[in-house]
Write a protein that holds these residues in place. Structure first.
Motif, PDB file in Angstrom:
ATOM      1  N   ARG A  85     -30.550 -52.158  12.701  1.00 33.87           N
ATOM      2  CA  ARG A  85     -29.898 -50.930  12.224  1.00 33.87           C
ATOM      3  C   ARG A  85     -28.603 -51.257  11.479  1.00 33.87           C
ATOM      4  O   ARG A  85     -28.304 -50.662  10.440  1.00 33.87           O
ATOM      5  CB  ARG A  85     -29.609 -49.986  13.395  1.00 33.87           C
ATOM      6  N   ARG A  89     -27.700 -50.233   7.692  1.00 33.37           N
ATOM      7  CA  ARG A  89     -26.514 -49.422   7.398  1.00 33.37           C
ATOM      8  C   ARG A  89     -25.707 -50.003   6.250  1.00 33.37           C
ATOM      9  O   ARG A  89     -25.181 -49.261   5.410  1.00 33.37           O
ATOM     10  CB  ARG A  89     -25.641 -49.305   8.659  1.00 33.37           C
ATOM     11  N   LEU A  92     -27.467 -49.151   3.061  1.00 32.88           N
ATOM     12  CA  LEU A  92     -27.418 -47.711   2.798  1.00 32.88           C
ATOM     13  C   LEU A  92     -26.018 -47.265   2.392  1.00 32.88           C
ATOM     14  O   LEU A  92     -25.848 -46.146   1.913  1.00 32.88           O
ATOM     15  CB  LEU A  92     -27.835 -46.925   4.045  1.00 32.88           C
ATOM     16  N   ASP A  94     -23.748 -46.672   4.534  1.00 24.04           N
ATOM     17  CA  ASP A  94     -23.462 -45.643   5.526  1.00 24.04           C
ATOM     18  C   ASP A  94     -23.259 -46.321   6.886  1.00 24.04           C
ATOM     19  O   ASP A  94     -24.196 -46.453   7.672  1.00 24.04           O
ATOM     20  CB  ASP A  94     -24.628 -44.654   5.602  1.00 24.04           C
ATOM     21  N   ALA A  97     -24.609 -44.513  10.050  1.00 18.25           N
ATOM     22  CA  ALA A  97     -25.927 -43.889   9.942  1.00 18.25           C
ATOM     23  C   ALA A  97     -26.678 -43.924  11.273  1.00 18.25           C
ATOM     24  O   ALA A  97     -26.688 -44.942  11.975  1.00 18.25           O
ATOM     25  CB  ALA A  97     -26.752 -44.597   8.870  1.00 18.25           C
ATOM     26  N   ASP A  98     -27.274 -42.797  11.619  1.00 21.78           N
ATOM     27  CA  ASP A  98     -28.125 -42.699  12.804  1.00 21.78           C
ATOM     28  C   ASP A  98     -29.551 -42.985  12.345  1.00 21.78           C
ATOM     29  O   ASP A  98     -30.129 -42.210  11.562  1.00 21.78           O
ATOM     30  CB  ASP A  98     -28.014 -41.294  13.402  1.00 21.78           C
ATOM     31  N   LEU A  99     -30.135 -44.073  12.805  1.00 25.81           N
ATOM     32  CA  LEU A  99     -31.407 -44.544  12.269  1.00 25.81           C
ATOM     33  C   LEU A  99     -32.479 -44.619  13.343  1.00 25.81           C
ATOM     34  O   LEU A  99     -32.309 -45.275  14.373  1.00 25.81           O
ATOM     35  CB  LEU A  99     -31.237 -45.940  11.650  1.00 25.81           C
ATOM     36  N   TRP A 226     -32.305 -36.752   4.520  1.00 31.77           N
ATOM     37  CA  TRP A 226     -33.032 -37.743   5.283  1.00 31.77           C
ATOM     38  C   TRP A 226     -33.345 -38.881   4.313  1.00 31.77           C
ATOM     39  O   TRP A 226     -33.652 -38.644   3.149  1.00 31.77           O
ATOM     40  CB  TRP A 226     -34.332 -37.165   5.815  1.00 31.77           C
ATOM     41  N   PHE A 243     -37.119 -47.589   8.582  1.00 27.02           N
ATOM     42  CA  PHE A 243     -36.146 -46.705   9.228  1.00 27.02           C
ATOM     43  C   PHE A 243     -36.227 -45.308   8.635  1.00 27.02           C
ATOM     44  O   PHE A 243     -36.688 -45.109   7.509  1.00 27.02           O
ATOM     45  CB  PHE A 243     -34.720 -47.239   9.048  1.00 27.02           C
ATOM     46  N   ARG A 245     -33.275 -42.435   8.236  1.00 27.58           N
ATOM     47  CA  ARG A 245     -31.872 -42.069   8.430  1.00 27.58           C
ATOM     48  C   ARG A 245     -31.801 -40.571   8.663  1.00 27.58           C
ATOM     49  O   ARG A 245     -32.341 -39.774   7.889  1.00 27.58           O
ATOM     50  CB  ARG A 245     -31.069 -42.485   7.194  1.00 27.58           C
ATOM     51  N   ALA A 282     -31.052 -40.627  17.202  1.00 27.23           N
ATOM     52  CA  ALA A 282     -32.232 -41.314  16.685  1.00 27.23           C
ATOM     53  C   ALA A 282     -33.392 -41.307  17.665  1.00 27.23           C
ATOM     54  O   ALA A 282     -34.562 -41.285  17.257  1.00 27.23           O
ATOM     55  CB  ALA A 282     -31.867 -42.750  16.313  1.00 27.23           C
TER      56      ALA A 282
END
Length: 416
Positions: A85, A89, A92, A94, A97-99, A226, A243, A245, A282
């Protein structure tokens, strides 16, 4: 060059020279010895890049942990998943980020689609240039009565605006790629599209798979979107590393397709029939038992990227240089446009990490190149040449020379 019947170069073929300033393959190629990248013309980078040798270290470590810990291995496996993750991130852009992780983007897209209220909003908007993950699944949903609007992908410069104009109060979601997988065009204006979706109460899902590792990605302006993607291509992670997001409002949705890992932390609690509970974050979009070997491998590859300075900015610079070199070499061939050509509009920054050549003979040229020792790939009417940082300039130019030879030596196969 001598090639085997399958097109792979023989191992005794000497490495290609690496003397061009700016060519970084000299320091990187030795780390990919198992794939023999210095002795092979692997231009499948847009589909499957070579794995660095540390990937094998990860796979062996996964076996070792399973052998030592048996069913108690999951603590170590979840730690690897978190490292994966962290790697995603970074690419991304980010850091928080919640993945949710999954073996494929298809698994994750299904969970996303199952969370939509398609009864009251039975309309999905996409483009006709999406990868097969979206193309096939949405086509099947259309057969079951879901209204699927396919906006022409070309021209890419106006795709987001045209999709935004199509959003209405019946639209559940818009699904679009950040980089189109056939043409290599970057899709601009996703922030404006996100705004149009927010105003109408529709979700936006961005497929970033063909961007990550080749085109810097940013969540700026699309914070409520998303994002789905994975590491099979430019990130060199291999299979099983994808993943989803989640935006901040993801906890308001209840995916119908839900795995038992979504309640992993509450397995000992009582479960009432007819009342499926969901965790926050997540885990809400988690699947079920999976093979953690892929995460061990990916964790080591992300570590290798960090050690070698393979950041999004660095990889973009290498990609622009390599694709530019391929494009210039191709243009110098002077091939007839009705046989094979490329999109010369826009700037280099408008394209992703591969050279897309339009030709009605894509599959036959791909097979011909393979016989000459060049691995490339083809999608419909596009022959795709995908470089990678471990390839030298000499290798890229040799691949274009092989294409020239294929065009010249087999006129019957390239005749209109």
């Amino acid at each position: 060059m001598t090639a085997t019947a399958t097109g792979a170069l023989l191992t005794e073929t000497p490495p290609f020279p690496r003397e061009t300033p700016g060519d970084v393959s000299g320091r990187l190629a030795p780390h990919y010895s198992a794939f023999q990248v210095s002795r092979r013309l692997l231009l499948t980078g847009h589909s499957h890049q070579a794995w660095p040798d540390v990937a094998l270290t990860g796979q062996v470590e996964a076996f070792r942990d399973a052998a030592l810990e048996v069913d108690e291995k999951w603590g170590a496996a979840f730690a690897k998943a978190e490292r994966v993750r962290e790697g995603f991130r970074l690419f991304l852009g980010d850091p928080r980020a919640d993945l949710a992780l999954g073996a494929s983007t298809h698994d994750l897209v299904l969970r996303f689609l199952s969370a939509l209220d398609l009864r009251s909003r039975p309309r999905l908007i996409t483009s006709d240039g999406e990868f097969h993950t979206l193309r096939r699944q949405l086509a099947r949903l259309a057969e079951e009565g879901v209204e699927v609007v396919r906006v022409p992908a070309a021209p890419a410069d106006t795709l987001a605006a045209r999709m935004a104009a199509a959003v209405d109060d019946r639209t559940a979601a818009v699904l679009v790629s950040a980089v189109l997988f056939e043409s290599a065009r970057v899709v601009p204006g996703l922030d404006a599209l996100a705004g149009a979706c927010a105003r109408r109460g529709a979700e936006l899902l961005v497929d970033a798979y063909h961007a990550l590792g080749a085109v810097p990605f940013s969540m700026e302006g699309i914070e409520d979107a998303w994002v789905v993607g994975g590491g099979y291509k430019y990130l060199q992670l291999g299979e099983g590393n994808c993943f989803l997001r989640l935006p901040a409002h993801a906890d308001a949705l209840r995916p119908v397709i839900t795995g038992w890992f979504a309640e992993f932390a509450e397995l000992s609690a009582a479960h009432r029939p007819g009342a499926v509970a969901y965790p926050t974050g997540a885990a809400r979009y988690a699947g079920s038992t999976y093979d953690p070997t892929s995460h061990y491998r990916a964790a080591h590859v992300f570590g290798f990227f960090a050690e070698q300075g393979l950041t999004p900015a660095f990889l973009r610079a290498v990609s622009l240089r390599q694709v530019g070199l391929l494009a210039a070499a191709f243009d110098a061939l002077g091939a007839p446009d009705d046989v094979i050509t490329r999109d010369r509009s826009g700037s280099p920054e408008d394209f992703g990490g591969f050279l897309s050549l339009r030709t009605p003979h894509a599959d036959r040229l791909r097979a011909g190149l393979a016989a000459r020792g060049v691995r490339a790939d083809a999608r419909a009417g596009h022959l795709r040449l995908g470089p990678a940082p471990y390839l030298s300039d000499a290798q890229l130019l040799s691949a274009v020379e092989a294409l020239d030879a294929e065009l010249a030596d087999r006129p019957s196969r390239t005749a209109a």
